[in-house]
Every structure is written in structure tokens, then in C-alpha cells.
Design a protein around this motif. Structure first.
Motif, PDB file in Angstrom:
ATOM      1  N   GLY A  74       0.795  -1.225   0.000  1.00  0.00           N
ATOM      2  CA  GLY A  74       0.000   0.000   0.000  1.00  0.00           C
ATOM      3  C   GLY A  74       0.819   1.262   0.000  1.00  0.00           C
ATOM      4  N   GLY A  75       2.133   1.154   0.163  1.00  0.00           N
ATOM      5  CA  GLY A  75       2.990   2.320   0.134  1.00  0.00           C
ATOM      6  C   GLY A  75       2.971   3.104   1.438  1.00  0.00           C
ATOM      7  N   PRO A  76       3.532   4.319   1.423  1.00  0.00           N
ATOM      8  CA  PRO A  76       3.701   5.095   2.651  1.00  0.00           C
ATOM      9  C   PRO A  76       2.422   5.642   3.260  1.00  0.00           C
ATOM     10  N   LEU A  77       1.302   5.586   2.543  1.00  0.00           N
ATOM     11  CA  LEU A  77       0.067   6.133   3.099  1.00  0.00           C
ATOM     12  C   LEU A  77      -0.394   5.386   4.342  1.00  0.00           C
ATOM     13  N   VAL A  87      13.612  15.564   0.318  1.00  0.00           N
ATOM     14  CA  VAL A  87      12.800  15.724   1.523  1.00  0.00           C
ATOM     15  C   VAL A  87      11.663  14.707   1.468  1.00  0.00           C
ATOM     16  N   GLY A  88      11.609  13.843   2.459  1.00  0.00           N
ATOM     17  CA  GLY A  88      10.552  12.854   2.495  1.00  0.00           C
ATOM     18  C   GLY A  88       9.246  13.467   2.955  1.00  0.00           C
ATOM     19  N   VAL A  89       8.249  13.442   2.105  1.00  0.00           N
ATOM     20  CA  VAL A  89       6.939  13.991   2.444  1.00  0.00           C
ATOM     21  C   VAL A  89       6.053  12.851   2.922  1.00  0.00           C
ATOM     22  N   PRO A  90       5.617  12.864   4.182  1.00  0.00           N
ATOM     23  CA  PRO A  90       4.768  11.774   4.681  1.00  0.00           C
ATOM     24  C   PRO A  90       3.433  11.719   3.954  1.00  0.00           C
ATOM     25  N   GLY A  91       2.969  10.509   3.681  1.00  0.00           N
ATOM     26  CA  GLY A  91       1.645  10.345   3.109  1.00  0.00           C
ATOM     27  C   GLY A  91       1.556  10.801   1.677  1.00  0.00           C
ATOM     28  N   THR A  92       2.293  10.168   0.760  1.00  0.00           N
ATOM     29  CA  THR A  92       2.248  10.521  -0.654  1.00  0.00           C
ATOM     30  C   THR A  92       1.995   9.272  -1.489  1.00  0.00           C
ATOM     31  N   THR A  93       1.421   9.463  -2.672  1.00  0.00           N
ATOM     32  CA  THR A  93       1.279   8.368  -3.625  1.00  0.00           C
ATOM     33  C   THR A  93       2.633   8.116  -4.281  1.00  0.00           C
ATOM     34  N   PRO A  94       2.814   6.979  -4.956  1.00  0.00           N
ATOM     35  CA  PRO A  94       4.108   6.708  -5.605  1.00  0.00           C
ATOM     36  C   PRO A  94       4.564   7.820  -6.551  1.00  0.00           C
ATOM     37  N   LEU A  95       3.627   8.451  -7.268  1.00  0.00           N
ATOM     38  CA  LEU A  95       4.005   9.514  -8.203  1.00  0.00           C
ATOM     39  C   LEU A  95       4.589  10.706  -7.468  1.00  0.00           C
ATOM     40  N   THR A  96       3.885  11.211  -6.462  1.00  0.00           N
ATOM     41  CA  THR A  96       4.378  12.384  -5.747  1.00  0.00           C
ATOM     42  C   THR A  96       5.610  12.055  -4.922  1.00  0.00           C
ATOM     43  N   ALA A  97       5.697  10.843  -4.394  1.00  0.00           N
ATOM     44  CA  ALA A  97       6.890  10.453  -3.642  1.00  0.00           C
ATOM     45  C   ALA A  97       8.117  10.461  -4.537  1.00  0.00           C
ATOM     46  N   ALA A  98       7.974   9.998  -5.769  1.00  0.00           N
ATOM     47  CA  ALA A  98       9.103   9.987  -6.701  1.00  0.00           C
ATOM     48  C   ALA A  98       9.557  11.403  -7.028  1.00  0.00           C
ATOM     49  N   VAL A  99       8.615  12.331  -7.116  1.00  0.00           N
ATOM     50  CA  VAL A  99       8.976  13.711  -7.414  1.00  0.00           C
ATOM     51  C   VAL A  99       9.790  14.312  -6.282  1.00  0.00           C
ATOM     52  N   TYR A 100       9.299  14.149  -5.044  1.00  0.00           N
ATOM     53  CA  TYR A 100       9.962  14.781  -3.910  1.00  0.00           C
ATOM     54  C   TYR A 100      11.295  14.121  -3.571  1.00  0.00           C
ATOM     55  N   PRO A 142      -4.515  12.702   0.827  1.00  0.00           N
ATOM     56  CA  PRO A 142      -3.109  13.062   0.986  1.00  0.00           C
ATOM     57  C   PRO A 142      -2.618  13.784  -0.264  1.00  0.00           C
ATOM     58  N   VAL A 143      -1.336  14.089  -0.298  1.00  0.00           N
ATOM     59  CA  VAL A 143      -0.790  14.802  -1.454  1.00  0.00           C
ATOM     60  C   VAL A 143      -1.019  13.968  -2.719  1.00  0.00           C
ATOM     61  N   PHE A 144      -1.738  14.537  -3.677  1.00  0.00           N
ATOM     62  CA  PHE A 144      -2.016  13.845  -4.933  1.00  0.00           C
ATOM     63  C   PHE A 144      -1.858  14.830  -6.090  1.00  0.00           C
ATOM     64  N   ALA A 145      -1.404  14.340  -7.214  1.00  0.00           N
ATOM     65  CA  ALA A 145      -1.135  15.191  -8.372  1.00  0.00           C
ATOM     66  C   ALA A 145      -2.432  15.712  -8.957  1.00  0.00           C
ATOM     67  N   THR A 146      -2.434  17.009  -9.278  1.00  0.00           N
ATOM     68  CA  THR A 146      -3.589  17.625  -9.930  1.00  0.00           C
ATOM     69  C   THR A 146      -3.241  18.223 -11.292  1.00  0.00           C
ATOM     70  N   ALA A 147      -1.953  18.381 -11.597  1.00  0.00           N
ATOM     71  CA  ALA A 147      -1.542  18.908 -12.903  1.00  0.00           C
ATOM     72  C   ALA A 147      -0.137  18.417 -13.211  1.00  0.00           C
ATOM     73  N   LEU A 148       0.086  17.991 -14.457  1.00  0.00           N
ATOM     74  CA  LEU A 148       1.391  17.539 -14.923  1.00  0.00           C
ATOM     75  C   LEU A 148       1.837  18.438 -16.074  1.00  0.00           C
ATOM     76  N   SER A 149       3.167  18.563 -16.221  1.00  0.00           N
ATOM     77  CA  SER A 149       3.678  19.282 -17.388  1.00  0.00           C
ATOM     78  C   SER A 149       3.610  18.358 -18.594  1.00  0.00           C
ATOM     79  N   GLY A 150       3.685  18.913 -19.785  1.00  0.00           N
ATOM     80  CA  GLY A 150       3.626  18.099 -20.988  1.00  0.00           C
ATOM     81  C   GLY A 150       2.216  17.778 -21.427  1.00  0.00           C
ATOM     82  N   GLY A 151       1.216  18.340 -20.755  1.00  0.00           N
ATOM     83  CA  GLY A 151      -0.149  18.146 -21.203  1.00  0.00           C
ATOM     84  C   GLY A 151      -0.806  16.875 -20.716  1.00  0.00           C
ATOM     85  N   GLU A 152      -0.162  16.076 -19.904  1.00  0.00           N
ATOM     86  CA  GLU A 152      -0.772  14.843 -19.422  1.00  0.00           C
ATOM     87  C   GLU A 152      -1.766  15.132 -18.300  1.00  0.00           C
ATOM     88  N   THR A 153      -2.788  14.303 -18.223  1.00  0.00           N
ATOM     89  CA  THR A 153      -3.804  14.444 -17.184  1.00  0.00           C
ATOM     90  C   THR A 153      -3.559  13.424 -16.091  1.00  0.00           C
TER      91      THR A 153
END
Length: 538
Positions: free
Chosen positions: A228-231, A377-390, A471-482
Motif C-alpha cells: 500500500g505504500g507510505p500512506l 525531503v521525504g513527504v509523509p503520506g504521498t502516492t508513488p508519483l508524488t513520492a518519486a517527485v519529492y 493526501p498529497v495527490f497530483a492535480t496537474a502535470l507538465s507536458g499536457g498529461e492528465t
């Protein structure tokens, strides 16, 4: 003569007044007065004087008079002074030695009566007094023993030991994924966490804190490394950073070591070789407890802004009449000498800079926060996408904003406290030359929560709580992806106060899409967790 002896033990004040009358100056006047003393007239005065119950009944006594306080005690507390029939005191008249002696003798006689009463009471309660003396002697002996064995006169030790037993169960459309998740992370585990806090004060206003911690949650159902990941990481789940070691379970580590001291004018400074971002904030804008269930719900609805970054750092805050302002800096890699891998103020510091503005009253508070996060910086409670970014992109910088607050009712109102928060995060990227990258990556993410807590629920001292949020979840990506990163988390718990030192908390939580955008397209994957937490405070 305005004084007439009446029954009361006003000895101290009477003696002072009588001795003043026996000074040489009074003695001269007293000798002359004695020659003209008319005993019959004094007798008539004594018969016509009347007792007062309040100094305000004297028509010629004012609060500004130099002996007003002493006279008030004699009249209202001891009843040793009577006045003239017209309600006057005539404080300017001289007192003869005969009058002083009569007044002093009457009060001393009264004291003798009181002493006899005390002796009678002491004789009546002789056994009880002896028992009390024995108990006091025993307490003094025990205090002496404690003072002899304590390790430091200015240091206090607090301890928290916690047992957690529980398991997770995964469900969804993809049977292969669900079966793999239950096989690798569905087992029941029994884990522990131990915290030892040493708090030292050198002036009574400062604090030196050393927090030692140990735990074995790294491979547990609630350590954040499961399917389930860090959540699903618990707030109480401690696991030491092993570094190059393959296994470092059950080690005792220094989790925090910092010093906090006042500067005056409402300012406080904090610095330490291992200090948390939260240790340098004067206001934590939530009434939802920080010692229960999922860690992500302890971060005021803005996990990126309130990221609890931990490492070398320092900060300053100011408080006055409910307002507060704070600024601090923490570098997670600030103890690493190699500039390309760490240090303070480098691109590899994994640092967080934070500014918070808040206002708090007795029953509510609100705060706004801004944090700038470097990569790592480890951000507690992130999905795999946002965790990879941080954590994974070496060139990312994130500006995280948060707005949080709480309200709690008066005691006994039956209503719950309400805590709410919202976070908005903007990330930007750059290559080694400082230019903008063109790869698709996270641009904007958000988060929010609402937490409710009922005090004295179903019994004195017990607490009921529930929270919902994203928790922290992506709402906008660069490159036009949803992005398709949205998810919802829920938790509920009930804390039973077994004794002053022991609490037992059964809890459940549910994660609708813990994998976020990594969830199989068109499918579902959810996680249900249940646990029993037992905490010992000593």
C-alpha cells in the motif's frame, strides 16, 4: 482614651500599638496624664463604649491614615478595639501607660485562653497527630532517597512504550495484484516503539531535549514499505535509517537533540544537530491528536508544508497576544561533509525552509504556512508519483502552501473538536545548467483533511475520533498529461483511558487508491487496515 479591651487574641498588633505608647515621647505625656487621671471617668468611658465590627463604622478614620491597616486588623479580624459612643475613634489622642497596660493584659489573657483550647484539642487528637507526624517523616525519608538516586537535579525523564498488533487486507479488480499484495503485506504483525525523552532546563525557561527511540516497524504491516505504500504508515511507527547497513532493526537511535531558549520580547530561538521542523513552530493548528493511527492525518491537511523534515537546523519564532510568527531551516543531509551529497546550504542538503503566521485563542486557532522543499525531503503520506517527485528528482524544488485551523468546544458540551486543513504545492524542475526540463513531470498537487474528536466519549477520559481526507495527490502535470492520482483515506479510532499511564486504542482505516496513478488503468485497488495500539506512559 479610644481603646477598650475586648475578647480577641490580637496580640501582634496590640503589642505594636502598646509599645509605641511606651516610647520616651509617650512616657513624658503619660506621666503628666497619670497625675491627672480620673479613674471614675475612665470607668464611665468603658461602660459607654461600644464594639464595632467594621473599621468603616469609625467616622474619623480614613484609608490614608498611617495605621489604617493595623486598626482594620484589630477591629475586623480580632475585635480588640472599641469606639466612642458617637462612632469616633479619636486616633490623635495620647494613650496613657495605664490604658496600654490594661489593653495588653486583656489580650494576653485571651491568648492564654486560646492556648488552653489548643492544648485540649491536641490532647483530643493526639493519635491522629502522631499518625500524621509519622507519615510526614516517611515522606521526608522517601524524598531524601529520591534526591540521592536521581541522575540529574535539572533533568526529567519521560518514557512512552507502545505495542501495535494488526494487519492489512487488500482488495480490487486485478486479482493478480491483490493476491500478490495480500501475500507480501497481508500478514498480522506485532511491533513495538519505545521513546525516552530527556528534558533539561538550566534557567527554568529554556529546554535541552534529547529523544532516544527504538522500534521494529521497518518490515511491519504499518511501516510504509508494504504494497500500500507510505500512506499506511502509522505515526508511532519508528524505523531507523539503516544507511549502508543491510539490517538495523532494534537499534536505539537519537531521533532528536536540540536546544530551545528565550531571547526576550516574545522571541524564542531553537537550534540543534537533529531537530524537526515541527519543533520550531510555536503553533500546531490542529486539535486532532498527533499520537494516533495514520501519520498523514497528523500534518494539518498539508503534508508537504508540514513535512516534519528532520536534521541539523535552527529557527526563530515570536509570540504576542495570540499572534505568532516563525521562520526555520532544516537540512536532512546537513551532517554529510561531501558537498555533492549533503551539507548545509547546498543543492544536496535535502532542506526545508519554512515560514508560518498564526493566531490562536483559547478554543480556536488558524495558521498559514509556506515551505520550500529541496529534492530528497521525504513527504509523509504521498502516492508513488508524488513520492518519486519529492525524493527522486535531483533538480526539483517545491513551494508548499497550507492553511489550517481548529475549533474545540467548551468542556462538557458534547460536541466534537473540528480540525481542517488544505495544502497546495507547486513544483519546478531544472537541469544542471539551470534550464527547464521538457520531460513530463508533476507541476501541481493538493491535499486536505477534516478531523473530529469527541472527549469523554462513552465514559470519563475516553476519546473517540475520526478523519477523512486526501493526501498529497497530483492535480496537474507538465507536458499536457492528465493525472489520475486522486484517492481518499478514512480512519476511526476509540482510545480507552485504562489508567493514568495506560491507554488502549482499537482503530481501523481505509485507503481507496493507495497506489494513486500507479493503479491499473480502469481497475481498483484498495487497502483496509485494523490494529490495536497499547501505550504506556511513565
Amino acid at each position: 482614651m479610644p481603646f477598650s479591651p475586648v475578647s480577641s487574641p490580637g496580640v501582634g498588633a496590640v503589642i505594636r500599638i502598646a509599645l509605641a505608647a511606651l516610647t520616651p515621647a509617650a512616657l513624658v505625656g503619660g506621666v503628666a496624664g497619670a497625675a491627672e487621671l480620673n479613674l471614675a471617668e475612665l470607668s464611665r468611658y468603658g461602660a459607654s463604649s461600644y464594639q464595632l465590627t467594621s473599621i468603616q463604622q469609625f467616622s474619623d478614620v480614613r484609608p490614608g491614615d498611617w495605621a489604617y491597616q493595623a486598626l482594620s486588623q484589630l477591629v475586623e479580624r480580632y475585635g480588640c478595639v472599641a469606639g466612642y459612643p458617637a462612632g469616633s475613634f479619636r486616633g490623635g489622642r495620647a494613650i496613657s501607660r495605664y490604658e496600654a497596660a490594661a489593653l495588653l493584659n486583656a489580650c494576653l489573657d485571651r491568648v492564654s485562653e486560646v492556648s488552653d483550647d489548643l492544648k485540649a484539642l491536641m490532647a483530643e487528637f493526639e493519635q491522629e497527630l502522631a499518625l500524621l507526624r509519622g507519615r510526614v517523616d516517611g515522606l521526608e525519608a522517601r524524598v531524601g532517597e529520591l534526591e540521592a538516586i536521581r541522575f540529574a537535579p535539572t533533568t526529567k525523564l519521560g518514557a512512552l512504550a507502545t505495542f501495535v498488533v494488526g494487519a492489512n487486507r487488500f482488495s480490487g479488480d486485478d486479482r493478480e495484484l491483490v493476491s500478490s499484495a495480500n501475500a507480501s503485506g497481508g500478514g498480522t504483525t506485532f511491533n513495538y516503539d519505545v521513546q525516552l525523552a530527556f528534558d533539561t532546563s538550566f534557567s527554568g525557561k529554556d529546554q535541552l531535549r534529547l529523544l532516544l527511540r527504538s522500534g521494529n516497524f521497518a518490515d511491519s504491516a504499518f511501516g510504509g514499505e508494504g504494497p500500500g505504500g507510505p500512506l499506511s504508515t502509522l505515526e508511532i511507527a519508528f524505523q531507523e535509517d539503516c544507511g549502508i547497513r543491510a539490517d538495523c532493526g532494534d537499534v536505539v537511535a537519537v531521533e532528536k537533540f536540540f536546544y530551545r531558549w528565550p531571547l526576550g520580547a516574545g522571541f524564542t530561538a531553537v537550534a540543534g544537530g537533529r531537530v524537526g521542523q515541527e519543533d520550531m513552530l510555536p503553533l500546531w493548528p490542529s486539535a486532532y491528536p498527533a499520537d494516533t493511527v495514520l501519520n498523514v492525518f497528523t500534518l494539518n491537511g498539508a503534508p508537504a508544508a508540514y513535512n516534519k523534515n528532520l536534521g541539523p537546523g535552527g529557527g526563530l519564532w515570536w509570540q504576542n497576544q495570540g499572534f505568532s510568527f516563525a521562520a526555520n531551516y532544516v537540512a536532512a543531509n546537513g551532517d554529510v561533509a561531501e558537498a555533492v551529497a549533503g551539507g548545509i546550504g547546498t543543492g544536496a542538503s535535502a532542506a526545508t525552509g519554512t515560514v508560518q503566521l498564526g493566531y490562536a485563542r483559547e478554543s480556536w486557532a488558524v495558521a498559514a504556512i509556506w515551505s520550500r522543499l529541496q529534492s530528497g525531503v521525504g513527504v509523509p503520506g504521498t502516492t508513488p508519483l508524488t513520492a518519486a517527485v519529492y525524493e527522486g528528482n535531483p533538480a526539483v524544488v517545491t513551494d508548499a502552501f497550507g492553511l489550517s485551523g481548529y475549533w474545540q468546544p467548551a468542556a462538557g458540551g458534547g460536541l466534537p473538536s473540528i480540525s481542517a486543513g488544505w495544502g497546495l504545492n507547486r513544483s519546478r524542475y531544472g537541469d544542471s545548467s539551470g534550464g527547464e526540463t521538457t520531460v513530463a513531470s508533476l507541476r501541481t498537487s493538493q491535499s486536505w483533511l477534516v478531523g473530529l474528536q469527541w472527549e469523554d466519549a462513552f465514559g470519563k477520559g475516553h476519546t473517540l475520533g475520526a478523519a477523512v481526507g486526501q493526501p498529497v495527490f497530483a492535480t496537474a502535470l507538465s507536458g499536457g498529461e492528465t493525472p489520475d492520482d486522486g484517492n481518499v483515506i478514512l480512519e476511526g479510532w476509540y482510545r480507552l483511558q485504562v489508567s493514568d499511564a495506560i491507554t488502549v486504542t482499537p482503530a481501523v482505516f481505509w485507503l481507496s487508491r493507495p497506489l494513486g496513478q500507479a493503479t491499473p488503468p480502469g481497475g481498483s485497488f484498495a487497502q483496509l487496515g485494523a490494529l490495536l495500539r497499547t501505550a504506556f506512559n511513565f
